[in-house]
Scaffold this motif. Structure first.
Motif, PDB file in Angstrom:
ATOM      1  N   TYR A   1       0.801  -1.223   0.000  1.00 35.48           N
ATOM      2  CA  TYR A   1       0.000   0.000   0.000  1.00 35.48           C
ATOM      3  C   TYR A   1       0.837   1.278   0.000  1.00 35.48           C
ATOM      4  O   TYR A   1       0.340   2.367   0.267  1.00 35.48           O
ATOM      5  CB  TYR A   1      -0.978   0.010   1.186  1.00 35.48           C
ATOM      6  CG  TYR A   1      -1.912  -1.167   1.206  1.00 35.48           C
ATOM      7  CD1 TYR A   1      -3.043  -1.203   0.393  1.00 35.48           C
ATOM      8  CD2 TYR A   1      -1.651  -2.269   2.013  1.00 35.48           C
ATOM      9  CE1 TYR A   1      -3.896  -2.291   0.402  1.00 35.48           C
ATOM     10  CE2 TYR A   1      -2.494  -3.369   2.026  1.00 35.48           C
ATOM     11  CZ  TYR A   1      -3.615  -3.368   1.221  1.00 35.48           C
ATOM     12  OH  TYR A   1      -4.449  -4.459   1.228  1.00 35.48           O
ATOM     13  N   LYS A   2       2.119   1.159  -0.286  1.00 37.37           N
ATOM     14  CA  LYS A   2       2.989   2.324  -0.358  1.00 37.37           C
ATOM     15  C   LYS A   2       3.674   2.353  -1.717  1.00 37.37           C
ATOM     16  O   LYS A   2       3.804   1.342  -2.379  1.00 37.37           O
ATOM     17  CB  LYS A   2       4.063   2.252   0.745  1.00 37.37           C
ATOM     18  CG  LYS A   2       3.529   2.271   2.154  1.00 37.37           C
ATOM     19  CD  LYS A   2       4.668   2.129   3.169  1.00 37.37           C
ATOM     20  CE  LYS A   2       5.288   0.749   3.110  1.00 37.37           C
ATOM     21  NZ  LYS A   2       6.300   0.539   4.180  1.00 37.37           N
ATOM     22  N   ILE A   3       4.119   3.537  -2.111  1.00 37.51           N
ATOM     23  CA  ILE A   3       4.959   3.666  -3.289  1.00 37.51           C
ATOM     24  C   ILE A   3       6.394   3.768  -2.807  1.00 37.51           C
ATOM     25  O   ILE A   3       6.733   4.631  -1.995  1.00 37.51           O
ATOM     26  CB  ILE A   3       4.570   4.896  -4.131  1.00 37.51           C
ATOM     27  CG1 ILE A   3       3.152   4.729  -4.681  1.00 37.51           C
ATOM     28  CG2 ILE A   3       5.566   5.088  -5.276  1.00 37.51           C
ATOM     29  CD1 ILE A   3       2.652   5.923  -5.461  1.00 37.51           C
ATOM     30  N   VAL A   4       7.220   2.873  -3.290  1.00 40.53           N
ATOM     31  CA  VAL A   4       8.601   2.768  -2.818  1.00 40.53           C
ATOM     32  C   VAL A   4       9.556   3.142  -3.954  1.00 40.53           C
ATOM     33  O   VAL A   4       9.403   2.684  -5.077  1.00 40.53           O
ATOM     34  CB  VAL A   4       8.902   1.335  -2.336  1.00 40.53           C
ATOM     35  CG1 VAL A   4      10.345   1.243  -1.836  1.00 40.53           C
ATOM     36  CG2 VAL A   4       7.930   0.922  -1.234  1.00 40.53           C
ATOM     37  N   ARG A   5      10.547   3.972  -3.627  1.00 36.39           N
ATOM     38  CA  ARG A   5      11.579   4.313  -4.609  1.00 36.39           C
ATOM     39  C   ARG A   5      12.805   3.440  -4.348  1.00 36.39           C
ATOM     40  O   ARG A   5      13.314   3.374  -3.226  1.00 36.39           O
ATOM     41  CB  ARG A   5      11.970   5.785  -4.503  1.00 36.39           C
ATOM     42  CG  ARG A   5      12.942   6.224  -5.601  1.00 36.39           C
ATOM     43  CD  ARG A   5      13.301   7.682  -5.505  1.00 36.39           C
ATOM     44  NE  ARG A   5      14.237   7.941  -4.417  1.00 36.39           N
ATOM     45  CZ  ARG A   5      14.885   9.103  -4.257  1.00 36.39           C
ATOM     46  NH1 ARG A   5      14.678  10.094  -5.108  1.00 36.39           N
ATOM     47  NH2 ARG A   5      15.697   9.276  -3.251  1.00 36.39           N
TER      48      ARG A   5
END
Length: 237
Positions: free
Chosen positions: A140-144
Motif C-alpha cells: 500500500y505504499k509507493i517505494v523508490r
C-alpha cells in the motif's frame, strides 16, 4: 465481493463452512459441493475467486483437486488432519484451517483472502522509472528503489521479490514480464523464467550459474545465448 465455493464430502462440515461464508459480508457463496468431481464440472463453466476445500475426500482429495485445475482460484484448505498442512502450502494455498473450525478462526483466514484481493485490485502493472530509480507499489505504499542497489529480481507467481544490497527484499504484485520490459535497457537481463539480474552486480559465474553471495541463479537454455553474448562482449583476452 469475493466469489467463492465450498467443497466437503461431510454434510455437517459443509453446512458449517457455508454458514460461515454466508455470515461474512464480503464473501459471496455461489455454490457448494459434497463431491469434488461436481465442483470440477462447475468450474469448467463458472469463474470464482476463492475455494474452501476439504483435503481428505474419497475419489479425489483436495490437493489433487487443486492440482488438476489449469487456472486455480485462490485456495483455503480445511481438514481434520494437521499432517497435510505442508502439502497445502506447496500448492500456494492462502491458508489452512484445522477442524473443528470456529468462526473466529475462519474469519482470520477470510480476512487474509480479502487483504490479498484488495492488494491485487489496487495494484496495476505499472512501474515508474528513470535511469537511476524504480518506483513500485509495495504494501500500500509507493517505494523508490535505486537501480544500483538491486542485485536480482525473483519471480514468485503473482509477485516479484526485488533483492537489494544490504536491505530486506521488497515484494510487489507485478509480473516478471512487466519488470523485464521496464528494465531491459538499464543493465538488467532476464536469465531464467524466474530471475532477472543486474549485470553490473555479477562478480562470479560458476557452472552455468550466477553467484550472488550464497545464492546460485541458474541460466536457462532459453536465455543462455543472450547472456553468453554479454559475457563475450565484456570478456578481456
Amino acid at each position: 465481493m469475493i466469489k467463492c465455493i465450498a467443497i466437503d464430502d461431510e454434510p455437517l462440515a459443509l453446512k458449517q463452512i457455508t454458514s460461515y461464508i454466508n455470515k461474512t459480508p464480503y464473501l459471496d457463496l455461489t455454490a457448494s459441493f459434497e463431491s469434488p468431481i461436481e465442483a470440477l464440472t462447475y468450474l469448467q463453466e463458472n469463474t470464482v475467486d476463492l475455494v474452501f476445500v476439504d483435503i481428505n475426500m474419497p475419489d479425489l482429495n483436495g490437493l489433487d483437486f487443486v492440482k488438476s485445475l489449469k487456472y486455480p482460484p485462490k485456495i483455503i484448505f480445511t481438514t481434520a488432519y494437521s499432517e497435510y498442512a505442508l502439502e497445502g502450502f506447496k500448492v500456494d494455498a492462502l491458508d489452512y484451517l484445522l477442524k473443528p473450525i470456529d468462526y473466529a478462526t475462519f474469519l482470520k483466514a477470510a480476512n487474509k483472502a480479502r487483504e490479498w484481493f484488495d492488494l491485487k485490485r489496487n495494484t496495476t502493472e505499472e512501474i515508474k522509472s528513470n535511469n537511476d530509480y524504480l518506483f513500485i507499489k509495495s504494501e500500500y505504499k509507493i517505494v523508490r528503489i535505486k537501480l544500483e542497489d538491486v542485485t536480482y529480481i525473483e519471480g514468485m507467481r503473482e509477485y516479484v521479490r526485488i533483492h537489494l544490497i544490504n536491505e530486506k527484499p521488497i515484494m510487489t504484485l507485478l509480473s516478471m514480464k512487466a519488470m523485464e520490459a521496464q528494465l531491459a535497457s538499464k543493465s538488467f537481463m532476464r536469465v531464467h523464467r524466474s530471475y532477472i539480474v543486474n549485470l553490473n552486480k555479477i562478480t562470479t559465474i560458476e557452472r552455468n550459474r550466477i553467484v550472488f553471495d550464497k545464492v546460485y541463479i541458474p541460466i536457462s537454455e532459453q536465455y543462455k545465448e543472450g547472456f553468453n553474448q554479454f559475457i563475450e562482449n565484456n570478456f578481456l583476452s
